[in-house]
Design an enzyme around this catalytic site. Sequence first.
Site, PDB file in Angstrom:
ATOM      1  N   SER A   1      21.672  27.746  44.634  1.00  0.00           N
ATOM      2  CA  SER A   1      20.801  26.595  44.944  1.00  0.00           C
ATOM      3  C   SER A   1      19.422  26.661  44.299  1.00  0.00           C
ATOM      4  O   SER A   1      18.706  25.663  44.298  1.00  0.00           O
ATOM      5  CB  SER A   1      20.623  26.479  46.446  1.00  0.00           C
ATOM      6  OG  SER A   1      21.656  25.722  46.978  1.00  0.00           O
TER       7      SER A   1
ATOM      8  N   LYS B   1      18.611  24.011  41.872  1.00  0.00           N
ATOM      9  CA  LYS B   1      18.428  22.598  42.245  1.00  0.00           C
ATOM     10  C   LYS B   1      17.055  22.017  41.887  1.00  0.00           C
ATOM     11  O   LYS B   1      16.989  20.928  41.318  1.00  0.00           O
ATOM     12  CB  LYS B   1      18.722  22.407  43.736  1.00  0.00           C
ATOM     13  CG  LYS B   1      20.202  22.624  44.085  1.00  0.00           C
ATOM     14  CD  LYS B   1      20.411  22.657  45.601  1.00  0.00           C
ATOM     15  CE  LYS B   1      21.876  22.898  45.960  1.00  0.00           C
ATOM     16  NZ  LYS B   1      22.063  23.111  47.400  1.00  0.00           N
TER      17      LYS B   1
ATOM     18  N   TYR C   1      26.965  20.608  38.181  1.00  0.00           N
ATOM     19  CA  TYR C   1      26.388  21.256  39.363  1.00  0.00           C
ATOM     20  C   TYR C   1      26.920  22.686  39.530  1.00  0.00           C
ATOM     21  O   TYR C   1      26.162  23.641  39.718  1.00  0.00           O
ATOM     22  CB  TYR C   1      26.706  20.418  40.614  1.00  0.00           C
ATOM     23  CG  TYR C   1      26.332  21.133  41.881  1.00  0.00           C
ATOM     24  CD1 TYR C   1      24.991  21.287  42.233  1.00  0.00           C
ATOM     25  CD2 TYR C   1      27.296  21.711  42.705  1.00  0.00           C
ATOM     26  CE1 TYR C   1      24.628  21.981  43.385  1.00  0.00           C
ATOM     27  CE2 TYR C   1      26.946  22.406  43.854  1.00  0.00           C
ATOM     28  CZ  TYR C   1      25.612  22.537  44.177  1.00  0.00           C
ATOM     29  OH  TYR C   1      25.254  23.236  45.306  1.00  0.00           O
TER      30      TYR C   1
ATOM     31  N   TYR D   1      16.704  25.177  53.286  1.00  0.00           N
ATOM     32  CA  TYR D   1      17.805  24.713  54.141  1.00  0.00           C
ATOM     33  C   TYR D   1      17.241  24.174  55.449  1.00  0.00           C
ATOM     34  O   TYR D   1      16.158  23.597  55.481  1.00  0.00           O
ATOM     35  CB  TYR D   1      18.829  25.835  54.387  1.00  0.00           C
ATOM     36  CG  TYR D   1      19.355  26.468  53.125  1.00  0.00           C
ATOM     37  CD1 TYR D   1      20.019  25.697  52.180  1.00  0.00           C
ATOM     38  CD2 TYR D   1      19.197  27.815  52.873  1.00  0.00           C
ATOM     39  CE1 TYR D   1      20.519  26.284  51.020  1.00  0.00           C
ATOM     40  CE2 TYR D   1      19.699  28.404  51.723  1.00  0.00           C
ATOM     41  CZ  TYR D   1      20.350  27.630  50.800  1.00  0.00           C
ATOM     42  OH  TYR D   1      20.838  28.191  49.664  1.00  0.00           O
TER      43      TYR D   1
ATOM     44  N   VAL E   1      22.414  30.892  47.917  1.00  0.00           N
ATOM     45  CA  VAL E   1      23.346  31.769  48.634  1.00  0.00           C
ATOM     46  C   VAL E   1      23.725  33.010  47.832  1.00  0.00           C
ATOM     47  O   VAL E   1      24.359  33.917  48.355  1.00  0.00           O
ATOM     48  CB  VAL E   1      24.613  31.029  49.121  1.00  0.00           C
ATOM     49  CG1 VAL E   1      24.272  29.975  50.155  1.00  0.00           C
ATOM     50  CG2 VAL E   1      25.371  30.440  47.958  1.00  0.00           C
TER      51      VAL E   1
HETATM   52  N1  GLU Z   1      27.027  26.742  44.741  1.00  0.00           N
HETATM   53  C1  GLU Z   1      26.701  26.761  46.154  1.00  0.00           C
HETATM   54  C2  GLU Z   1      27.337  25.596  46.850  1.00  0.00           C
HETATM   55  O1  GLU Z   1      27.370  24.528  46.310  1.00  0.00           O
HETATM   56  C3  GLU Z   1      25.219  26.719  46.273  1.00  0.00           C
HETATM   57  C4  GLU Z   1      24.796  26.693  47.702  1.00  0.00           C
HETATM   58  C5  GLU Z   1      23.477  27.344  47.922  1.00  0.00           C
HETATM   59  O2  GLU Z   1      23.020  28.216  47.215  1.00  0.00           O
HETATM   60  O3  GLU Z   1      22.885  26.912  48.929  1.00  0.00           O
HETATM   61  O4  GLU Z   1      27.846  25.719  47.927  1.00  0.00           O
END
Ligand code: GLU
Length: 429
Positions: A69, A72, A194, A246, A264
């Site tokens: 993430s 992002k 993504y 989050y 994550v």
């Molecule tokens: N690739 C992970 C997902 O889409 C990233 C989630 C994350 O790091 O919060 O679930």
Amino acid sequence: MSSDHFHDPIGAALESLRERFVADHDGEVASYIPELARVDPEPFGLALVSAGGGSYSAGDDRTRFTLQSISKPFTYALALCDHGLEAVLDRVGAEPSGEAYNAISLDEETGRPDNPMINAGAILTCSLVDGRDADTRFGRVLELLSAFAGRDLEVDESVFDSEATTGHRNRALAHLMFHAEALVGDVDDALEVYTRQCALSVDVRDVATMAATLSNAGTNPVTGDRVVAPEVAEQVMSVMATCGMYDASGEWLLRVGLPAKSGVGGGIVAVSPGRFGIATFSPRLDEQGNSVRGAAALRAMSTELGLHLLHRTHHLEEELAAGTVDDRAGALVVRLSGELEFTDAERVLRSLVSGPTPDRPVVLDLDDVRGCDEVASRVLRATATTLQRDGVEVGVVDSHDRNLLGEGFEDHVDMATACGSFDRSTPGA
Ligand code: GLU
């Protein structure tokens, strides 16, 4: 620099944070992406890159992990570069969802995701990146994220494959958005971009450099490349501040007060605007999905060093106190320094205008001022005009001739000239 802490106080500070939290074995590595469940949970690395380009690190600073993430906010920057804030906001909100990263946080009517830091919003952001197909789009993402990091990043193909074959929830989110006409274009392309960006392989030094680029108004302080415009960096940091951690984002802003994003894969990126970018890596995650040791280290660092975004310290009171009456000319000399902004100028205003009118000429010494924003310039100018209206003579000293207060307050080149002019115009002053 991690090997030479004796001569590197910042690396040593990172090392001492590492030592304080390394014994914490709480949390679990992410397991829903099979390949992530296999990572070694023990490494703990920290890195800091200053807005001036200095790099410092400690612990497992070369251990690779996947961005997940953390990618992002940087792809959000690309969508902002491609379309501008208004067009992007039409498609992805900027409201903290207060829900888990993979929640179905979509507007009931429009299908618009709450923000670009949750999966739905990030997948939609990928669909906004210009390019004719997934390869071209991902190529642009890769190029931009590499420019942020200052090195050519690559995809960890095994993590990519692992998530691509198991990411049913993300696929479902993308199709829901497509159904609601929130996501337009090819759903599979958006998912491919993504999932690839999540699988980019980095170490903490890369991530700290990415953050330092945001901190340095969009210019990578190590390579000197202008990666994004200052306003894009500002917009990205804003969304990180409110939505980056989050469903712990609100409490994070309250306690730590730094724009941040966690992934994550165990990484956390945080920015101290104008000061530095910092990254931590430790794979065990708490219930919200944030790295346990990383969050603890950043929290301690922010509290102990007073890094909270809303924490302000100003030294102008002292500088004003250092504003001295110059015996030669009987002038009240107010010496200012640094980057002047509203607060600085307002203090000058308060000390010179709110109290008794000065009984002698006032000299504003701007020689050591590095810059002066528009508001500060206006307030200082108003201060000077008010003093003049009250019969006080005002001089401005600036050997750099920058004319910071505008017309009517052209600089005297040096103090002697400024004070000398009072000698002539106010005999006996
Ligand atoms: N690739 C992970 C997902 O889409 C990233 C989630 C994350 O790091 O919060 O679930």
